[in-house]
Write a protein that holds these residues in place. Sequence first.
Motif, PDB file in Angstrom:
ATOM      1  N   ILE A  25       4.712   8.450  -5.750  1.00 41.84           N
ATOM      2  CA  ILE A  25       4.839   7.875  -4.403  1.00 41.84           C
ATOM      3  C   ILE A  25       3.661   8.310  -3.561  1.00 41.84           C
ATOM      4  O   ILE A  25       3.330   9.495  -3.509  1.00 41.84           O
ATOM      5  CB  ILE A  25       6.129   8.375  -3.714  1.00 41.84           C
ATOM      6  CG1 ILE A  25       7.356   7.994  -4.531  1.00 41.84           C
ATOM      7  CG2 ILE A  25       6.241   7.805  -2.304  1.00 41.84           C
ATOM      8  CD1 ILE A  25       8.640   8.521  -3.923  1.00 41.84           C
ATOM      9  N   CYS A  26       3.039   7.345  -2.888  1.00 38.06           N
ATOM     10  CA  CYS A  26       1.939   7.671  -1.977  1.00 38.06           C
ATOM     11  C   CYS A  26       2.535   8.091  -0.639  1.00 38.06           C
ATOM     12  O   CYS A  26       3.320   7.367  -0.036  1.00 38.06           O
ATOM     13  CB  CYS A  26       1.010   6.475  -1.802  1.00 38.06           C
ATOM     14  SG  CYS A  26      -0.299   6.807  -0.609  1.00 38.06           S
ATOM     15  N   THR A  27       2.142   9.273  -0.179  1.00 31.49           N
ATOM     16  CA  THR A  27       2.707   9.793   1.068  1.00 31.49           C
ATOM     17  C   THR A  27       2.059   9.142   2.289  1.00 31.49           C
ATOM     18  O   THR A  27       2.501   9.330   3.409  1.00 31.49           O
ATOM     19  CB  THR A  27       2.527  11.322   1.152  1.00 31.49           C
ATOM     20  OG1 THR A  27       1.151  11.633   0.902  1.00 31.49           O
ATOM     21  CG2 THR A  27       3.374  12.029   0.109  1.00 31.49           C
ATOM     22  N   LYS A  28       0.990   8.364   2.075  1.00 30.61           N
ATOM     23  CA  LYS A  28       0.364   7.672   3.214  1.00 30.61           C
ATOM     24  C   LYS A  28       0.904   6.260   3.385  1.00 30.61           C
ATOM     25  O   LYS A  28       1.305   5.871   4.466  1.00 30.61           O
ATOM     26  CB  LYS A  28      -1.149   7.613   3.025  1.00 30.61           C
ATOM     27  CG  LYS A  28      -1.820   8.913   3.389  1.00 30.61           C
ATOM     28  CD  LYS A  28      -3.302   8.705   3.628  1.00 30.61           C
ATOM     29  CE  LYS A  28      -3.918   9.972   4.205  1.00 30.61           C
ATOM     30  NZ  LYS A  28      -5.367   9.824   4.361  1.00 30.61           N
ATOM     31  N   CYS A  29       0.874   5.458   2.298  1.00 31.88           N
ATOM     32  CA  CYS A  29       1.263   4.052   2.451  1.00 31.88           C
ATOM     33  C   CYS A  29       2.622   3.752   1.841  1.00 31.88           C
ATOM     34  O   CYS A  29       3.131   2.646   1.989  1.00 31.88           O
ATOM     35  CB  CYS A  29       0.198   3.135   1.851  1.00 31.88           C
ATOM     36  SG  CYS A  29       0.109   3.208   0.050  1.00 31.88           S
ATOM     37  N   GLY A  30       3.218   4.724   1.140  1.00 28.38           N
ATOM     38  CA  GLY A  30       4.542   4.501   0.579  1.00 28.38           C
ATOM     39  C   GLY A  30       4.551   3.755  -0.739  1.00 28.38           C
ATOM     40  O   GLY A  30       5.614   3.431  -1.266  1.00 28.38           O
ATOM     41  N   ILE A  82      -1.543  11.121  -2.753  1.00 24.67           N
ATOM     42  CA  ILE A  82      -2.309  10.058  -2.104  1.00 24.67           C
ATOM     43  C   ILE A  82      -2.780   9.079  -3.189  1.00 24.67           C
ATOM     44  O   ILE A  82      -3.430   9.491  -4.146  1.00 24.67           O
ATOM     45  CB  ILE A  82      -3.539  10.640  -1.362  1.00 24.67           C
ATOM     46  CG1 ILE A  82      -3.184  11.909  -0.566  1.00 24.67           C
ATOM     47  CG2 ILE A  82      -4.183   9.585  -0.480  1.00 24.67           C
ATOM     48  CD1 ILE A  82      -2.351  11.695   0.654  1.00 24.67           C
ATOM     49  N   CYS A  83      -2.450   7.808  -3.014  1.00 25.38           N
ATOM     50  CA  CYS A  83      -2.822   6.801  -4.027  1.00 25.38           C
ATOM     51  C   CYS A  83      -4.330   6.510  -3.954  1.00 25.38           C
ATOM     52  O   CYS A  83      -4.990   6.826  -2.974  1.00 25.38           O
ATOM     53  CB  CYS A  83      -1.996   5.532  -3.819  1.00 25.38           C
ATOM     54  SG  CYS A  83      -2.584   4.469  -2.495  1.00 25.38           S
ATOM     55  N   PRO A  84      -4.883   5.888  -5.018  1.00 27.80           N
ATOM     56  CA  PRO A  84      -6.344   5.645  -5.040  1.00 27.80           C
ATOM     57  C   PRO A  84      -6.838   4.831  -3.838  1.00 27.80           C
ATOM     58  O   PRO A  84      -7.931   5.064  -3.342  1.00 27.80           O
ATOM     59  CB  PRO A  84      -6.556   4.852  -6.344  1.00 27.80           C
ATOM     60  CG  PRO A  84      -5.348   5.103  -7.167  1.00 27.80           C
ATOM     61  CD  PRO A  84      -4.217   5.439  -6.229  1.00 27.80           C
ATOM     62  N   GLU A  85      -6.004   3.881  -3.370  1.00 34.46           N
ATOM     63  CA  GLU A  85      -6.431   3.051  -2.231  1.00 34.46           C
ATOM     64  C   GLU A  85      -6.499   3.856  -0.931  1.00 34.46           C
ATOM     65  O   GLU A  85      -7.232   3.497  -0.013  1.00 34.46           O
ATOM     66  CB  GLU A  85      -5.473   1.861  -2.034  1.00 34.46           C
ATOM     67  CG  GLU A  85      -5.663   0.730  -3.037  1.00 34.46           C
ATOM     68  CD  GLU A  85      -5.112   1.076  -4.413  1.00 34.46           C
ATOM     69  OE1 GLU A  85      -3.981   1.602  -4.475  1.00 34.46           O
ATOM     70  OE2 GLU A  85      -5.817   0.837  -5.418  1.00 34.46           O
ATOM     71  N   CYS A  86      -5.686   4.908  -0.851  1.00 33.60           N
ATOM     72  CA  CYS A  86      -5.633   5.691   0.393  1.00 33.60           C
ATOM     73  C   CYS A  86      -6.556   6.898   0.374  1.00 33.60           C
ATOM     74  O   CYS A  86      -6.809   7.487   1.428  1.00 33.60           O
ATOM     75  CB  CYS A  86      -4.208   6.162   0.666  1.00 33.60           C
ATOM     76  SG  CYS A  86      -3.072   4.821   1.078  1.00 33.60           S
ATOM     77  N   VAL A  87      -7.049   7.278  -0.796  1.00 33.04           N
ATOM     78  CA  VAL A  87      -7.916   8.464  -0.886  1.00 33.04           C
ATOM     79  C   VAL A  87      -9.183   8.211  -0.058  1.00 33.04           C
ATOM     80  O   VAL A  87      -9.794   7.155  -0.147  1.00 33.04           O
ATOM     81  CB  VAL A  87      -8.294   8.775  -2.355  1.00 33.04           C
ATOM     82  CG1 VAL A  87      -9.470   9.750  -2.437  1.00 33.04           C
ATOM     83  CG2 VAL A  87      -7.109   9.349  -3.097  1.00 33.04           C
TER      84      VAL A  87
HETATM   85 ZN   LIG Z   1      -1.445   4.818  -0.530  1.00 31.25          ZN
END
Ligand SMILES: [Zn+2]
Length: 134
Positions: free
Chosen positions: A86-91, A126-131
């Motif tokens: 789970i990405c803690t930024k975008c969910g 943090i997912c790759p898109e949000c890093v």
């Molecule tokens: Zn994300």
Amino acid sequence: MNVTEIQDLGLTRQREVVLQVIRDAREHLTASEVFGAAKALLPSISFATVYNSLRFLKESGHIAEIQFGNGASRFDRITSRHDHAICTKCGKLVDIEMEHPLELVERAAAYSRFQPESLEFTLRGICPECVGKD
Ligand SMILES: [Zn+2]
Ligand SMILES: [Zn+2]
């Protein structure tokens, strides 16, 4: 995962559409997201029908329902055991298919003195898109 396969299941048109939405989704959708996508395919479908179809498809083993914390339930086309990140930024919720080390299960069982049946693993980060984004 083709349309014929879904049509062979003997589902009503509404249930077929709901199942198709979940199978085609790259994300794990909430009921309202499923409704939005189902409406694009079948404009007459109501939220109640989508909701009831989700219940039916879950009970008949075509989809799985997952819940994390207090968030809304999400629906999963993978019904066998698997883990999630789970990405803690975008969910964003991503499937992880991997074996658990036996030692981990044994240690958890020894600690809790439970007879182990299953173990779920959730990676938060943090997912790759949000890093690197802020
Ligand atoms: Zn994300
Ligand atoms: Zn999943």
